[in-house]
Structure formats: C-alpha cells, structure tokens
Design a protein around this motif. Structure first.
Motif, mmCIF file in Angstrom:
data_model
loop_
_atom_site.group_PDB
_atom_site.id
_atom_site.type_symbol
_atom_site.label_atom_id
_atom_site.label_comp_id
_atom_site.label_asym_id
_atom_site.label_seq_id
_atom_site.Cartn_x
_atom_site.Cartn_y
_atom_site.Cartn_z
ATOM 1 N N CYS A 186 0.843 -1.191 0.000
ATOM 2 C CA CYS A 186 0.000 0.000 0.000
ATOM 3 C C CYS A 186 0.879 1.242 0.000
ATOM 4 O O CYS A 186 1.823 1.345 0.798
ATOM 5 C CB CYS A 186 -0.924 -0.004 1.216
ATOM 6 S SG CYS A 186 -2.002 1.445 1.344
ATOM 7 N N LEU A 187 0.589 2.193 -0.901
ATOM 8 C CA LEU A 187 1.357 3.437 -1.003
ATOM 9 C C LEU A 187 0.398 4.624 -1.017
ATOM 10 O O LEU A 187 -0.542 4.661 -1.812
ATOM 11 C CB LEU A 187 2.198 3.438 -2.291
ATOM 12 C CG LEU A 187 2.918 4.746 -2.641
ATOM 13 C CD1 LEU A 187 3.930 5.123 -1.561
ATOM 14 C CD2 LEU A 187 3.587 4.632 -4.008
ATOM 15 N N THR A 188 0.660 5.587 -0.128
ATOM 16 C CA THR A 188 -0.113 6.830 -0.075
ATOM 17 C C THR A 188 0.820 8.008 -0.283
ATOM 18 O O THR A 188 1.852 8.123 0.391
ATOM 19 C CB THR A 188 -0.824 6.988 1.286
ATOM 20 O OG1 THR A 188 -1.683 5.874 1.493
ATOM 21 C CG2 THR A 188 -1.642 8.274 1.320
ATOM 22 N N LEU A 218 2.276 -4.080 -5.266
ATOM 23 C CA LEU A 218 1.424 -2.969 -4.838
ATOM 24 C C LEU A 218 -0.033 -3.237 -5.205
ATOM 25 O O LEU A 218 -0.374 -3.457 -6.366
ATOM 26 C CB LEU A 218 1.883 -1.665 -5.482
ATOM 27 C CG LEU A 218 1.234 -0.392 -4.919
ATOM 28 C CD1 LEU A 218 1.703 -0.144 -3.489
ATOM 29 C CD2 LEU A 218 1.539 0.813 -5.792
ATOM 30 N N LEU A 231 -3.087 2.182 -4.134
ATOM 31 C CA LEU A 231 -2.368 3.438 -4.356
ATOM 32 C C LEU A 231 -3.328 4.592 -4.082
ATOM 33 O O LEU A 231 -4.449 4.609 -4.589
ATOM 34 C CB LEU A 231 -1.854 3.511 -5.794
ATOM 35 C CG LEU A 231 -1.136 4.791 -6.218
ATOM 36 C CD1 LEU A 231 0.103 5.036 -5.374
ATOM 37 C CD2 LEU A 231 -0.766 4.739 -7.709
ATOM 38 N N PHE A 275 3.005 -0.799 -12.113
ATOM 39 C CA PHE A 275 1.801 -1.008 -11.292
ATOM 40 C C PHE A 275 0.946 -2.134 -11.886
ATOM 41 O O PHE A 275 -0.281 -2.041 -11.938
ATOM 42 C CB PHE A 275 0.955 0.273 -11.207
ATOM 43 C CG PHE A 275 1.624 1.389 -10.459
ATOM 44 C CD1 PHE A 275 2.264 1.156 -9.254
ATOM 45 C CD2 PHE A 275 1.596 2.680 -10.957
ATOM 46 C CE1 PHE A 275 2.880 2.193 -8.559
ATOM 47 C CE2 PHE A 275 2.200 3.718 -10.269
ATOM 48 C CZ PHE A 275 2.854 3.465 -9.064
ATOM 49 N N LEU A 309 -1.777 -3.514 -9.473
ATOM 50 C CA LEU A 309 -2.559 -2.571 -8.685
ATOM 51 C C LEU A 309 -4.042 -2.897 -8.785
ATOM 52 O O LEU A 309 -4.576 -3.075 -9.873
ATOM 53 C CB LEU A 309 -2.308 -1.145 -9.170
ATOM 54 C CG LEU A 309 -2.916 -0.038 -8.301
ATOM 55 C CD1 LEU A 309 -2.195 0.045 -6.961
ATOM 56 C CD2 LEU A 309 -2.867 1.304 -9.011
ATOM 57 N N LEU A 350 -7.321 2.188 -6.662
ATOM 58 C CA LEU A 350 -6.723 3.508 -6.843
ATOM 59 C C LEU A 350 -7.686 4.561 -6.313
ATOM 60 O O LEU A 350 -8.841 4.642 -6.757
ATOM 61 C CB LEU A 350 -6.433 3.754 -8.330
ATOM 62 C CG LEU A 350 -5.932 5.154 -8.701
ATOM 63 C CD1 LEU A 350 -4.608 5.464 -8.009
ATOM 64 C CD2 LEU A 350 -5.790 5.294 -10.214
#
Length: 814
Positions: free
Chosen positions: A635-637, A661, A664, A682, A685, A688
């Motif tokens: 998880c990326l913020t 990932l 996002l 990605f 992913l 989003l």
C-alpha cells in the motif's frame, strides 16, 4: 422445535436446499440476507418449489416492518421473529395447499421453481395443469429443473395456451448449451415472423427491436434447456416478473411471463444419486430444526461432499450427545452451535480455523479492513508464519479469507460508501457468538479469551476477571488509563488489543506484568510516548502504534512494526531503525517526508509494506525508487504535497517495480496537473484512490493498469473528462467499481467508446454536469449490480433511448 414451523420440516428439506444452493451458487455469500419462503411437497415424482415475491417477502420475512434482523444476537429472539413471520406468511401460502414451508434463497427472477425427479412416467404432461395454475395465478417466472431426459420440455404448455386468450403471443424456443444470445434473439424473431432483425445487428439493437415489438402485447416466453444466465431485457421481455410485477398488472400494463427449463448435472444432483447421502441429508435437515442460519451453515459445510461416509460422519458428529452435554446452552442455541461446529470442523486446516476465531476479537457488526486490520492481525498473532517476504503472508491471508467467505463464516461488507468486496468483511453476530463459545470450549475455560470490544468501557475489568487470559481485546472503548499491576499478574497473556481508546499514557509496569506479550495494538490512541520498559518485552513480535505519536526503543525480536501516520517521524525512530539488528526482517508500515525516501531505501533488514509520503514543492516531482523498497510495498499513499507534476521513476533494471502494490492513494496533491509513470508498471494494482487533486485534468493513464478493480475519484474540481486519450490502450476498461464524487465540472467519462465488461458498482455524487452514462443497455450482459446516485441526477440523465433507462432503472439506488 415444531413451533418454529407451520409443520415439521419434511425429509426432503435439505435436498431441496442443496439444489437451490447449486442453482444460486453466485449468490452464496449473501444467502442469509436473502432468505425467502420456499414451499415444497412430494407429489409422486415431482416437488414444487414455490417462491413468493423474492425481494419484498425477504425483507418483511426477516426484518418485519423494517426492524433489523440483527438488533439482538440472541438466537431465541431471532427464532421467535422467524416464527412470527412464518405465521403471517401462512395465509399467503394457503393457495398452494398443504405444502411444507422451508426457508431458503430465491433467485432474483423465478417466482416458481418446479423440480422434476429422475423417473416421471410421462414427463411434464402430468403436471401441465399445476404449472398452468401458477401462470394463471399471476406468477410470471417459473423455472423447471431436473436431470436430462425426464421430460421437462414446455411444448405442452405452448399447446395449452394456443387455445386460450390470456396471452397475445406464446413463444417457444430452445436455448441449449453454448447457445449465443444473438441466435436466441433471431430464433424468437423467427417464431414471431418478425423480419426487422438483421444478422448485422448487435445484441442490444436486436433487444431493442424485440422490445418495441412486444412492449404492448401480453407475452408468454417458453425457454427450454437453459444453461446459463440470460438477460430477459435483451429478449424483449422488459416488463417480465420483477418485484414490480403485481403493480404493473394492477395498472393494466401488458404482462410478460417466462417459463424456462434447466438441466441439473450429476454434481448438483449428488443428493438424489445416492440413497445413503439422501438419507443423511434428510436427517441433517431435522437436526437443524428449521433454523435458517443453521441450514445455511450446514449446507455450505457439506457443499461438494460426494462420499456417503463423509455425510454419515457429519451426521454422527452433529448427533453426538456426549459432545453437546458440556455446552451449557438452551436447546435453541445448541442447534446453531452444532451447525457452526460442523462448519468449523470442515475447514481444511488449523490455521484457517484459528483465523476464523480471531475475527471474534472485533466488536459486533464491525466491518474489518482486510489488508490494514485483519490479515496483519493473523500475521502478528503468528497464525500465518511460514513466509520469506511479507507479500507471501498477505497472499496466504487472502487465500484464507476466500475460504472463510465461501463457507459463509465471514460476510462481505455492506458499507454504503464502498461496495467493493476487497476492502472490508464482517462476522455475523450469531457466528461471532458461536466462535467465542468455541474458544471457551476448546480452551476449557471461558476466561482464556476476554473480548469486551465496542461496549463503552471506561475502565478495564477487575484483575481477577482476566488475569488468566491468553488473549484480551478491549478495542473501541473509552478507556482513559491503565492500572499499575504487579509483576507477572498476566503471566499467560500473549495478545493485548487496546486500539481506539482514549489512553494518553502506558504505565511502566505493563511490560513486567505481561512478560509473555507477543502482540500489542495501541493504534488510534492518544499516546505520546511509551515507557522504555517496553523494550524489555523479550517476546514481543507485533507492535502497532499507527495514528499515535508514541516513540519506543525496539525490542530485537520484533517482526512487525506499524507507525504510519506519525508525523514527523522523529530522529529517534530513524536511529532505532538504522540500528535494528533483529533476528528476523522487520515488516514496517511508516509515514515519512519525501526527503527521507533515500534514507528509507537503505535501511538494513527492513521490508516496508505500507508507506505514506508527504513532501514539499519540487522534492516530490522526481521520486526515485530502489528495487528492494518498491518490490515489497502493498500500500502506497502520497499526500499533502505541492507541485504541478509528479514523475515516478523506476530504478535501473527495475521492470518489476511495485509488483506487489495493491492499493495506491493520491491525497491532497492540490496543484497536481500531470502524472507520469516512467518505467513503473503497477501491473498488479487493484485499488486507486484520488482525492483533493484540485487541478488534475484527467486520469487517462489508468488504462495502463491491467488489474485495476476499483477507481475512486473525489474533489478533483478541474476535471472535465475522466479519460481524454485512449491511445494504444485496450478500450475494455476492466474496473469493477467506479466512484465519482464532488466534481462540478465533470461532464463525461470519455469522448471515445469504452467497454465496461466487468463493472459491478457505480457511484456518482455531486457531479451535476455528468449527464450521460458511459455505457448503454449492453452493460446488462456483464456483471452490473448497482448504480448509486442522487435522485435528481438520475432523473435528469440524457438517454439515447428511453428503453435504456427502463432497463437500467432496476439497478439504481438513491
């Protein structure tokens, strides 16, 4: 138990129930919320399954004047409600004679289902009168199913109505296996001698032409040999039996009725193919005593079991009086506990069983985030322990989740603001009660697990009430402080959960009083600092301090640390992480400034799974990712930054960058206008989220995300068009959920055609200029389940054809 049913459940109850489960397989996760009355009797070689107004009756049957079924977790209370509603339903059921009521799940379309046995003497001929009775009585969709060759053809019904004036048109066609919708449409047109359909027409066009021809006529459509779901709208039957059917008839609108036949294969009919299994199924039905949730639980536990020995063993288990004499429950609750125990024992391994029990640590009705709460808990508790990198553990957790949901032991979330199933799950209150009972029975002492979650506690229980506990959950309460305890007071306690309380400090004595603590969750508390004594917890492996400001000296044995949403990350934390020399690689969730990205890249013995980054001005425009950091992120913020450009660069030989990932999030990047992905794929992913990117013009680049399931965009005030350039991308947009909120200028999704083959949910709120949907009636061929929006917005949408609105209106929710 007779009082819960109009009559004792018949011997064939469970047989019918399993057959319906097979037919409704796609609806299995929602069974306990869509129970309706099912009538069944044995009449020579035919069993009649009579489904009364599925959705309306389901709501009234279970809720009763809009009272939630789960207002109480008491089994007896729920049974009494069911008994009352069954009594009220008896009058409605009287038209079917002396049929025995059972509870099961209705398909959305059929109002009557006829099940034919293997050896009818003259096929359906003997039952034409009864079938016709249902049609004449106003039942608009009737399904007839049975083994191939038993004589299910509806040709006799066609002959019957050819001499009556109830319908203007009687259409009989054969679908057969692998039949294409277009061929079926052409066959219907041929039977009507309708020449306006052309081979060059696509399916929606054919559907429109059939609809226009049939819309003012009373029609009976007879479909033989159905093998898969068919959209009746595209067959011209736009007014066919929906929950509005009776209202339409009262308003003298043209009637549309459908009778279809369907084969059931040997797997679905396993209960009928073996007399021993059939006998066991009958006895299991009696043991469930008519309790719907018990029937569902047993049915899912036995689904797919084809061996008589397995069925016999299950019956022996559920009848084992010696096993149940130790369970101090009223008889009514024993029924549910037996069903739960059978389902629990049917789980394939001890790890999955332990994962299920862990779900009871959360409060009643709590919707648990799969990736931020539940799976980390399973990992932290040591249930998922054999993995090389954290991503393997998450994959194993997802597999366990699927197993528990398939067994109907966990439910999909019903969150009104987020429908996509990958985010949250919950546990039925009664299942939760049974799980906690199971824990006390397995441990031999009800005080081994102390769960007092979400009940408004201001103080911890008295020491003697939980000093023997192995696990304790006090999450989501109002606890302000913890008492001082003597050394080894809680000598067996390994898991302590205090998240979402009002704690400001932790006493130094905590570590000495709980020397065997391996799992400590203090997230979302008001703690500013932890005592240095915490570092002496020699067995501590999981520590969650997210959404706090607490600092700590890391124990060497720790394996999981979550300090997301701690701004700023103080120097002490960096020093601790750099010096960390643990026995295992540390799985880390952390929030940092963009300027610290390089420092994070080089941390030894650390694997980051959840990262939140904030930054200032140009430092965020060129983010350079190392292979070892990006490859483990789940998880990326990226939040709270300034700058109109964001370029994410993969490092050299990093084609697989961000390969794990799943989520996002772009949050409050207020000046962002453009986004580039330079070698960043990605490729896996799934979700989003884009929020408060006020100047962002479009998100055309999302078409490059091959596995994207959820796209959630809100408060992007300058966005006029979602996709401005398809380019070389695939025009089939594979998302399952699309959410668009608070975008005043948004007026279209794309100016070029896009195909939404997988779309299930669409939510639109406060987007007044979006006056046209990006799809037409062809979306009904996919998986569409719901369109949510403001009523004014829906009423003012622009349609190429009003029939499209008619077709999609049943899917709209205000």
């Amino acid at each position: 138990m007779h009082g819960y049913w109009a009559k004792e459940p018949t011997a064939d109850t469970i047989l019918s129930f399993f057959r319906i489960l097979a037919l409704c397989h796609s609806a299995i996760p929602e069974l306990d919320e869509k129970l309706v009355a099912l009538l069944m009797k044995q009449n020579h070689q035919m069993k009649l399954h009579f489904l009364l107004q599925p959705w309306n009756l389901a709501l009234s049957f279970l809720a009763g004047d809009q009272i939630p079924i789960r207002e109480s977790s008491n089994c007896c209370s729920i049974i009494r409600k069911v008994a009352k509603k069954l009594g009220e339903a008896n009058e409605l059921m009287s038209r079917a004679g002396a049929l025995d009521p059972i509870a099961t799940v209705a398909l959305p379309e059929p109002t009557v289902m006829l099940s034919m046995s293997h050896r009818p003497p003259v096929g359906i001929e003997s039952y034409v009168k009864e079938t016709v009775g249902y049609i004449d009585g106003g039942k608009d969709i009737i399904g007839i199913y049975g083994m191939g060759g038993v004589g299910k053809t509806t040709k006799s019904i066609q002959r019957y109505y050819s001499n009556h004036r109830l319908f203007d048109l009687v259409i009989w066609v054969v679908a057969s296996k692998d039949c294409q919708l277009k061929k079926l449409q052409m066959d219907i047109a041929k039977s009507l001698e309708l020449n306006t359909l052309q081979k060059s027409d696509d399916e929606p066009t054919c559907g429109d032409k059939l609809f226009k021809y049939l819309k003012n006529r009373n029609c009976l459509l007879l479909l033989d040999d159905i093998w898969e779901h068919l959209d009746l709208q595209l067959l011209g039957m736009a007014h066919s039996a929906t929950k509005q059917g009776q209202q339409q008839q009262q308003q003298q609108q043209p009637r549309k009725a459908v009778v279809f036949t369907r084969d059931i294969n040997s797997d679905e009919d396993v209960l009928s193919s073996d007399r021993g299994i059939n006998s066991c199924a009958q006895d299991l039905a009696k043991e469930c005593a008519g309790l719907p949730l018990a029937l569902i639980t047993v049915a899912r536990a036995m689904s797919g079991k084809k061996s008589w020995e397995v069925w016999k063993d299950a019956l022996h288990q559920i009848r084992d009086e010696h096993e149940w004499t130790t369970v101090c429950l009223p008889e009514d609750s024993i029924v549910m506990y037996k069903a739960f125990k059978l389902s629990y024992d049917s789980l394939e391994n001890d790890s999955i069983k332990e994962c299920l029990l862990c779900c009871a640590l959360w409060p009643e009705d709590y919707e648990i985030h799969k990736f931020k709460e539940l799976i980390p808990c399973w990992i932290g508790c040591g249930i998922i322990c054999e993995f090389n990198v954290i991503n393997e553990a998450f994959a194993k957790g997802c597999s366990y989740l699927e197993t528990l949901m398939a067994a109907s032991l966990l439910e999909r979330s019903s969150r009104p603001h987020n429908y996509y199933e990958a985010d949250h799950v919950k546990m039925h209150d009664i299942i939760r009660d049974m799980a906690l009972l199971m824990v006390s029975e397995l441990k031999g002492n009800e005080r081994k697990w102390i769960v007092k979650a979400g009940i408004g506690l201001h103080n911890l229980p008295r020491q003697e009430e939980w000093q023997e506990a192995e696990r304790a959950s006090f999450m989501k309460n109002r606890i302000l402080s913890l008492p001082e305890y003597k050394a080894s007071t809680f000598s067996e306690l390994s898991i302590l959960i205090l998240q979402y309380n009002h704690l400001t400090t932790i006493p130094p004595s905590l570590s000495a009083s709980m020397p065997r603590l391996t799992y400590l969750d203090l997230s979302n508390c008001d703690i500013n600092e932890l005592p240095t004594e915490i570092g002496s917890l020699t067995e501590l492996q999981y520590l969650n301090l997210s959404y706090t400001a607490a600092r700590i000296w890391l124990p060497r044995q720790i394996e999981w640390l979550d300090i997301t949403q701690q701004f700023p990350v103080c120097e002490q934390w960096w020093d601790e992480l750099v010096r960390f020399k643990g026995r295992h690689q540390l799985s880390l969730g952390i929030a940092i400034y963009a300027s610290n990205l390089e420092s994070l890249n080089v941390l030894p013995n650390v694997s980051v799974w959840n990262l939140t980054m904030s930054g200032l001005s140009s430092e965020f425009q060129m983010l350079q990712w190392s292979h070892r950091l990006s490859d483990n992120l789940e998880c990326l913020t990226i939040a709270n930054v300034r700058g109109d450009k964001l370029m994410m660069n993969a490092s050299v030989d990093c084609e697989s960058s961000f390969r794990c990932l799943k989520t996002l999030i772009f949050d409050r990047i207020e000046e962002l206008e453009k986004n580039w992905l330079n070698g960043v794929g990605f490729n896996n992913l799934r979700d989003l989220y884009i929020n408060c990117c006020y100047k962002l013009k479009n998100v055309s680049w999302v078409l490059q995300l091959p596995c994207l399931n959820l796209l959630d965009i809100s408060d992007c005030w300058e966005m006029e068009e979602l996709i401005s350039n398809i380019g070389n991308s695939n025009s089939n947009f594979g998302i399952k959920m699309l959410t668009l909120c608070h975008m005043k200028k948004l007026h279209r999704i794309a100016h070029q055609p896009l195909c939404f083959s997988y779309l299930e949910y669409m939510r639109v709120h406060d987007c007044p200029r979006l006056q046209k949907l990006p799809f037409g009636v062809e979306i009904l061929k996919s998986r569409l389940k719901e369109i949510e929006g403001d009523r004014t917005w829906w009423d003012n949408l622009d349609w190429d054809d009003e029939s499209t609105k008619d077709s999609l209106t049943p899917y709209f929710r205000e």
